[in-house]
Design a protein around this motif. Structure first.
Motif, short mmCIF file in Angstrom:
data_model
loop_
_atom_site.label_atom_id
_atom_site.label_comp_id
_atom_site.label_asym_id
_atom_site.label_seq_id
_atom_site.Cartn_x
_atom_site.Cartn_y
_atom_site.Cartn_z
N CYS A 6 0.81 -1.23 0.00
CA CYS A 6 0.00 0.00 0.00
C CYS A 6 0.84 1.26 0.00
CB CYS A 6 -0.96 -0.02 1.20
SG CYS A 6 -0.09 0.01 2.81
N TRP A 7 2.09 1.18 -0.33
CA TRP A 7 2.96 2.33 -0.19
C TRP A 7 2.61 3.46 -1.14
CZ3 TRP A 7 6.32 3.62 -4.29
CH2 TRP A 7 6.45 2.65 -5.30
N HIS A 43 7.36 -7.43 3.31
CA HIS A 43 7.96 -8.21 2.21
C HIS A 43 7.29 -7.91 0.87
CE1 HIS A 43 4.42 -10.65 3.22
NE2 HIS A 43 4.52 -11.18 1.98
N GLN A 44 6.02 -7.46 0.90
CA GLN A 44 5.35 -7.11 -0.35
C GLN A 44 5.96 -5.85 -0.97
OE1 GLN A 44 1.19 -6.79 0.61
NE2 GLN A 44 0.89 -9.02 0.74
N LEU A 49 9.39 -3.48 -5.35
CA LEU A 49 10.64 -2.90 -5.84
C LEU A 49 11.31 -3.79 -6.89
CD1 LEU A 49 12.24 -1.48 -2.55
CD2 LEU A 49 11.00 -0.23 -4.33
N ALA A 50 11.07 -5.09 -6.79
CA ALA A 50 11.70 -6.02 -7.73
C ALA A 50 10.95 -6.12 -9.06
CB ALA A 50 11.80 -7.40 -7.09
N THR A 54 8.39 -0.94 -11.96
CA THR A 54 8.60 0.04 -10.90
C THR A 54 9.77 0.94 -11.28
OG1 THR A 54 7.80 -1.50 -9.23
CG2 THR A 54 9.07 0.39 -8.45
N THR A 55 9.49 2.23 -11.43
CA THR A 55 10.53 3.17 -11.87
C THR A 55 10.94 4.10 -10.74
OG1 THR A 55 8.92 4.82 -12.57
CG2 THR A 55 9.54 3.13 -14.19
N ILE A 56 12.00 4.84 -11.01
CA ILE A 56 12.49 5.81 -10.04
C ILE A 56 11.48 6.90 -9.75
CG2 ILE A 56 13.61 7.30 -11.74
CD1 ILE A 56 14.89 6.35 -8.23
N GLU A 57 10.65 7.18 -10.78
CA GLU A 57 9.62 8.19 -10.59
C GLU A 57 8.59 7.72 -9.58
OE1 GLU A 57 9.55 11.22 -11.63
OE2 GLU A 57 11.45 10.95 -12.68
N ASP A 58 8.33 6.42 -9.59
CA ASP A 58 7.38 5.89 -8.62
C ASP A 58 7.91 6.04 -7.20
OD1 ASP A 58 5.67 5.10 -10.67
OD2 ASP A 58 6.66 3.14 -10.89
#
Length: 538
Positions: A6-7, A43-44, A49-50, A54-58
């Motif tokens: 949920c980040w 852990h989710q 991140l893996a 998922t980009t740096i902008e995210d």
């Protein structure tokens, strides 16, 4: 791909994030705090991140939070490392303190180590420690010692020296027992005197803590109702720790500690640590007190046993001397009876007008030898009696005059003369008059016995170099050591006299008997009369 964590959401519920704590409802709306407390350990989030999409902008909104949290954690780790190092140092120091308390039986050393541990930066790190002890009569708490600086300038000097020289516990304790201890007593003398408290003042703060055996943390000394104003003013500190020192049912004293210089707040951890430390300190002090008491009793018992042994030996010696004295008296009586009869018959025959001059000389010789034998018996009896002298102050000149008067008949019979050259005003001597008189009679007889007819014996007394000097002078006195046929007789008599004179604090010198002007010298050293205390204190 949809994220698993949920980040990225501004709001989240327990249905979406199983890591949310229902007891913390603010995490549902506070994205930043939820990210710190939940997402970073989820852990989710690691799986998100893996993911390739998922980009740096995210992550851009979260990066400052992650960097800030990382720096915060690093700072905490650094602080914990420092704390661990300090605790290790403190543990090592306190272990050394514990070993010192366990091995030492000297109360002053134990107190010095305890006070050093409380105020040392390696130990509890408090600025000042004050020790109050219960006196021997259980009537007062008195200030025994205090350790610490009185102002910031002195604190800087003391702490700087300790940091530079890296003193060990025993080194700091020995310094406290030496010159620094005297300085601390002078520095805190007024404070220690002011803190003196009678134990019958039951409402006094010190007595309440000691009686209740519960440590106290006073946050405001100025508002403490059970502490007199003069003691508040003397302490100067606003925050104070009081820890009782008790061992079983025995009240030993009270420990006071504060941070007068740094004003660092005293924590409950400080109170607990000092309370724990006070237990072995109290036991060590009580053990040292018991050891000192045992040593005193042992010394007293040893002294009493030694005195009893000396008394026993003295009694045995007295019994032996009593037996020897009785035998000597019986022997003297057995010899003197026929000797007196023989001397009387010789004197009677010498006075007979029918006797010619050669017979009179022989009879006079018999009388002279009878007197010599009687004098030898007297010397033996005096030697036996010397073990029990009856000392008193006597005038030597008076004793010489009396002995001279008693021997006047013998002097006339020997056809010799005697001159007394006595210095007046001599100090009195602490002697046994009976033994002294017997020795003087023997010396007179020995010296007169070697004189030629018409010769003169000079007996003198004078004061020289804090001694009373007695001299017998005559040219014929060399015969006392020179005549082979008389050497044994004179030697025995002089030896007995010398032995008897030793008990009168006198020394006989025979060295001058071989001088061109022979003299027999006796040196008396005046003594002061002493009272005799009992041998054993029961």
């Amino acid at each position: 791909m949809e994220p698993n964590c949920c980040w990225r959401l501004e709001q989240a519920t327990p249905d979406i994030c199983p890591n949310l704590d229902p007891a913390k409802p603010y995490l549902q709306h506070d994205r930043r705090q939820r990210f710190i407390e939940c997402c970073l350990e989820c852990h989710q989030f690691v799986q998100d991140l893996a993911q390739p999409d998922t980009t740096i902008e995210d992550l851009r909104p979260m990066l400052p939070i992650m960097v800030e949290e990382t720096l915060k954690l690093r700072a905490e780790v650094r602080t914990l490392h420092q704390l661990i190092g300090h605790l290790e140092q403190q543990g090592s120091f306190l272990r050394e303190v514990g070993q010192g308390l366990q091995t030492s039986l000297n109360r002053d050393e134990i107190l010095a180590m305890a006070m050093t541990a409380i105020t040392s930066g390696k130990g509890f790190g408090l600025n000042r420690a004050i020790l109050l002890l219960v006196d021997d009569h259980d009537e007062n708490l008195y200030g025994h010692m205090a350790v610490g600086p009185r102002d910031s300038s002195e604190a800087g000097n003391i702490w700087g020296e300790i940091h530079q020289r890296e003193f060990s516990l025993r080194e700091m304790a020995h310094r406290l027992l030496g010159d620094r201890g005297a300085q601390e007593k002078n520095k805190f003398g007024d404070l220690l005197q002011t803190l003196r408290t009678p134990l019958d003042q039951r409402t006094h703060l010190f007595n309440k803590v000691l009686r209740e055996r519960v440590p106290r943390h006073i946050h405001s000394v100025s508002n403490e109702p059970f502490l007199p104003p003069e003691q508040k003013q003397a302490l100067q500190a606003e925050e104070l720790l009081l820890v009782p020192l008790v061992s079983g049912e025995i009240q030993i004293g009270l420990l006071l500690a504060d941070n007068l210089i740094t004003r660092r707040p005293i924590s409950e951890a400080d109170l607990k640590a000092l309370e724990t430390f006070a237990v072995p300190v109290a036991f060590s002090i009580e053990r040292a007190n018991l050891y000192a008491k045992l040593q005193r009793e042992l010394l007293r018992t040893t002294r009493a046993n030694r005195q009893l042994q000396e008394q026993q030996e003295q009694i045995v010696k007295m019994e032996k001397h009593s037996l020897v004295g009785q035998l000597s008296a019986d022997l003297a009586h057995a010899i003197r009876n026929p000797l007196t009869i023989l001397s009387a018959h010789a004197r009677q025959l010498a006075q007979n007008q029918l006797a010619d001059s050669s017979q009179r000389r022989s009879l006079n010789g018999i009388q002279k030898e009878c007197r010599r034998l009687d004098a030898a018996l007297q010397d033996v009896l005096a030697l036996v009696d010397e073990q029990h002298p009856n000392l008193d102050n006597w005038d030597l000149n008076r004793a010489l005059t009396q002995v001279y008067a008693s021997l006047q008949g013998d002097i006339d019979l020997d056809q010799v003369s005697c001159h007394l050259d006595l210095q007046p005003g001599l100090p009195q001597l602490l002697v046994d008059y009976r033994q002294l008189s017997s020795c003087l009679q023997s010396l007179f007889r020995q010296t007169l016995g070697v004189l030629d007819p018409k010769s003169c014996l000079v007996v003198g007394s004078h004061w020289e170099r804090d001694q009373v000097i007695l001299t017998f002078s005559a040219p014929e006195l060399q015969r006392l050591v020179a005549e082979p046929n008389q050497a044994n007789c004179h030697g025995l008599a002089l030896t007995l006299c010398a032995r008897a004179l030793e008990t009168q604090h006198a020394v006989m010198e025979t060295d001058r008997l071989n001088d061109p002007e022979p003299a027999l010298v006796i040196r008396f050293t005046p003594q002061q009369e002493r009272d005799h205390a009992p041998l054993v204190d029961c």
